[in-house]
Design an enzyme around this catalytic site. Structure first.
Site, PDB file in Angstrom:
ATOM      1  N   HIS A  61       5.644  -5.944   1.105  1.00 60.69           N
ATOM      2  CA  HIS A  61       6.442  -5.607   2.275  1.00 60.69           C
ATOM      3  C   HIS A  61       7.455  -6.698   2.611  1.00 60.69           C
ATOM      4  O   HIS A  61       8.402  -6.454   3.377  1.00 60.69           O
ATOM      5  CB  HIS A  61       5.518  -5.355   3.469  1.00 60.69           C
ATOM      6  CG  HIS A  61       5.730  -4.017   4.106  1.00 60.69           C
ATOM      7  ND1 HIS A  61       5.633  -2.835   3.404  1.00 60.69           N
ATOM      8  CD2 HIS A  61       6.060  -3.651   5.379  1.00 60.69           C
ATOM      9  CE1 HIS A  61       5.873  -1.817   4.212  1.00 60.69           C
ATOM     10  NE2 HIS A  61       6.145  -2.290   5.405  1.00 60.69           N
ATOM     11  N   LYS A  90       7.446   8.281   4.604  1.00 60.15           N
ATOM     12  CA  LYS A  90       6.321   8.693   5.441  1.00 60.15           C
ATOM     13  C   LYS A  90       6.637  10.005   6.150  1.00 60.15           C
ATOM     14  O   LYS A  90       7.768  10.248   6.544  1.00 60.15           O
ATOM     15  CB  LYS A  90       6.029   7.610   6.479  1.00 60.15           C
ATOM     16  CG  LYS A  90       5.327   6.374   5.908  1.00 60.15           C
ATOM     17  CD  LYS A  90       4.948   5.414   7.021  1.00 60.15           C
ATOM     18  CE  LYS A  90       4.164   4.230   6.482  1.00 60.15           C
ATOM     19  NZ  LYS A  90       3.787   3.298   7.568  1.00 60.15           N
TER      20      LYS A  90
END
Length: 300
Positions: A245, A171
Site C-alpha cells: 500500500h 472495491k
C-alpha cells in the site's frame, strides 16, 4: 428473550429489512458473537447492564484489539440495544451512554522519490526472481495508484490507448480508469516480450488474458505479488520492508504535493469518500510547513 435470540433476530433485520451488505452483516455478526462469549448467550437481554457492556469492552482491549476494532464492537452493541429498545424488549438502553475509545491518528506510510527509485531498481541489481516482470509491477503500482489486488487482476483486454491507461474494477465492483507513465509503459513492453517466451515454454496459451503470470505461465496471485515485494524490500534487497500500500500512498502524496485537486486524486484512487483521500493531506501540510520555514523571512 435471550441475548442469542435477539442477536439472531437483529442480524436478520439489518440484512433483510435494512438491506445492509453481506460483509457488513458478517461484521456485526462477529462482534455480537464476541459479545455473547464475554457474557453468555442464554442471558436475558433485559438483565444486561451498562457495566456488562463496559466490562466486555475492557476484555476486548485486554486482548490487544485496536481502537478501530473496539469502536466497531461498540457500534454493533449500540445498534443491537437500540433495536431492542425500539421493539420494547428493554425499558432502558444500557448502551446509550457508552462512548467510543480514542482512535489515534495513524500516519500513512509513504516513500520518497529516491526510495521509490531504489526499490524499482532492485530487480535489475539483484535478479532474485523475474527481472522484467518485477520492474513492471513496481513501476505500474507507483504510476497508477492501483491497489495490489487490482494490479494482480488486471487483464490485457483492460488496456486502452496503447497501454497509456486501463479500465480496472476496484472495491464494490466499481470501475475506474488508471494511467501509466512512459517509464512504466517501457517496463511493461520489456516484460511482455519475456512473458510471451515463458508462456510458450510452459505450453500456455499465448492469448492468456491476465497480465501478470508466474514463471510457470500461470496467473500470479495477490499473495505471489506480495512475496515479490517482500523479497526485494527484505534483507536480499533494500532491507527496508515496504507494504504494497506504500506505493498507493506515495502516488496520492506525490499528486497532492504537486498541486493536484483532492477530488481528482479521489477519483484516481477509487475512494468512495473524500475523507479517505484526505488522510494523505497530512504529508502535504508538513511539506508546506517546511517550505514556509525555508522561504519566509519571518518564519524563524
Amino acid at each position: 428473550m435471550t441475548l442469542q435470540e435477539v442477536c439472531d433476530e437483529f442480524l436478520l433485520y439489518i440484512g433483510s429489512v435494512k438491506g445492509l451488505s453481506e460483509n457488513t452483516v458478517l461484521g456485526y455478526g462477529k462482534d455480537l458473537e464476541k459479545f455473547q462469549s464475554f457474557l453468555t448467550p442464554e442471558l436475558e437481554i433485559s438483565k444486561i447492564t451498562q457495566e456488562n457492556i463496559l466490562l466486555s469492552i475492557g476484555q476486548l482491549s485486554r486482548e490487544n484489539a485496536s481502537a478501530a476494532t473496539v469502536n466497531r464492537f461498540v457500534s454493533s452493541v449500540r445498534g443491537l440495544f437500540k433495536y431492542c429498545k425500539k421493539l420494547g424488549y428493554i425499558e432502558k438502553n444500557p448502551a446509550e451512554e457508552v462512548k467510543n475509545v480514542k482512535n489515534p491518528q495513524v500516519v500513512t506510510a509513504f516513500m520518497t522519490e529516491r526510495e521509490v527509485e531504489t526499490l524499482c531498481s532492485q530487480p535489475e541489481k539483484n535478479e532474485l526472481l523475474w527481472t522484467s516482470r518485477d520492474v513492471a509491477i513496481f513501476r505500474m503500482l507507483y504510476s497508477s495508484g492501483c491497489r495490489i489486488s487490482e494490479l494482480t487482476n488486471i487483464k490485457l483486454s483492460d488496456f486502452r490507448k496503447g497501454g497509456r491507461c486501463a479500465v480496472i474494477t476496484g472495491k464494490g465492483n466499481k470501475q475506474r480508469i488508471v494511467y501509466f507513465d512512459q517509464t512504466s509503459r517501457q517496463a511493461l513492453a520489456a516484460y511482455m516480450s519475456d512473458r510471451a517466451r515463458v508462456l510458450a515454454e510452459n505450453g500456455r496459451n499465448a492469448s492468456e488474458d491476465r497480465l501478470f503470470v508466474n514463471q510457470k505461465g500461470l496467473p500470479i496471485t495477490t499473495g505471489g505479488m506480495r512475496y515479490i515485494l517482500t523479497r526485494y524490500s527484505g534483507v536480499e534487497g533494500t532491507n527496508h520492508h515496504i507494504n504494497p500500500h506504500a506505493f498507493r500512498h506515495t502516488f496520492a502524496t506525490t499528486l497532492l504535493n504537486n498541486g493536484a485537486d483532492v477530488r481528482m486524486v479521489q477519483e484516481l484512487l477509487g475512494h468512495s469518500s473524500i475523507n479517505t483521500t484526505q488522510r494523505y493531506t497530512h504529508v502535504t501540510t508538513e511539506r508546506l510547513k517546511e517550505v514556509y520555514k525555508l522561504a519566509h523571512p519571518h518564519s524563524h
